[in-house]
Scaffold this active site. Sequence first.
Site, PDB file in Angstrom:
ATOM      1  N   HIS A  65      15.014  -3.723  -0.124  1.00 16.24           N
ATOM      2  CA  HIS A  65      14.529  -3.142   1.373  1.00 16.24           C
ATOM      3  C   HIS A  65      12.777  -2.930  -0.068  1.00 16.24           C
ATOM      4  CE1 HIS A  65      12.464  -0.761   3.959  1.00 16.24           C
ATOM      5  NE2 HIS A  65      11.570   0.085   3.362  1.00 16.24           N
ATOM      6  N   GLU A  66      13.149  -2.783  -0.699  1.00 19.88           N
ATOM      7  CA  GLU A  66      12.536  -2.411  -1.961  1.00 19.88           C
ATOM      8  C   GLU A  66      11.773  -3.283  -3.012  1.00 19.88           C
ATOM      9  OE1 GLU A  66      10.288   1.022  -1.751  1.00 19.88           O
ATOM     10  OE2 GLU A  66      11.939   1.706  -0.681  1.00 19.88           O
ATOM     11  N   HIS A  69       8.967  -4.974  -0.825  1.00 21.44           N
ATOM     12  CA  HIS A  69       7.911  -4.403  -0.773  1.00 21.44           C
ATOM     13  C   HIS A  69       7.387  -5.432  -2.284  1.00 21.44           C
ATOM     14  CE1 HIS A  69       7.766  -1.789   2.019  1.00 21.44           C
ATOM     15  NE2 HIS A  69       8.900  -1.358   1.889  1.00 21.44           N
TER      16      HIS A  69
END
Length: 215
Positions: A65-66, A69
């Site tokens: 998820h990170e 980004h």
Amino acid sequence: MNGNIRVGSIFGIPFYLNVSWFFVLFLVTLTYGGELALFPGLTGISPWVLGFVAALLLFASVLAHELGHSLVAISQGIKVNSITLFLFGGLAMLEKESKTPLEAFLVAIAGPAVSLLLFVLFVAIGVAVALPAPLAAIVSLLASLNLILALFNLIPGLPLDGGNILKAAVWQFTGNPNKGIVFASRVVRPLAGWPLGLAFSLFWASVPSAVFGRC
Ligand SMILES: [Zn+2]
């Protein structure tokens, strides 16, 4: 943040683990190991080894998820100073903001988009592959966790991704990036204090439901 340990780099981004992460790794391994030990056929240390692998995959999901980004930010020429995994989540520290509202929106949506893709992937594996029951339970757990990660982060208040999406939208309509910040902070104010509590309960609520296949 205090108590962060550098463990290497991913895509050139310094990668840190907060000490709280080891505590959660231990707790999750213990919880899942205990649940998996109920499956007939899993004996000795095998449920605990599987529990440990499940815990690592949960954290890999947060990391993915990170990275979502981070990689979109890097594609916009923004340096990512660090990615840190801590108690119940992750944090990608970007050096600066995007130049346009659309770019800011793309950085914000990338994390939940990765989590949603992983949710679809794990559901597809669960449906298409005839796995032994303990492995099916782990796949179901990973599907639940990724769905929670996507939906929880889409709550429209800063510092969550949904807040950043709202901020980008207000920026787009007003032409002023700071109005977006004020607006998104106002939205989150009544929510302040409970995001972590909610994350905690959702996280643990997902444990039994995933293990018993109610994904
Ligand atoms: Zn995010």
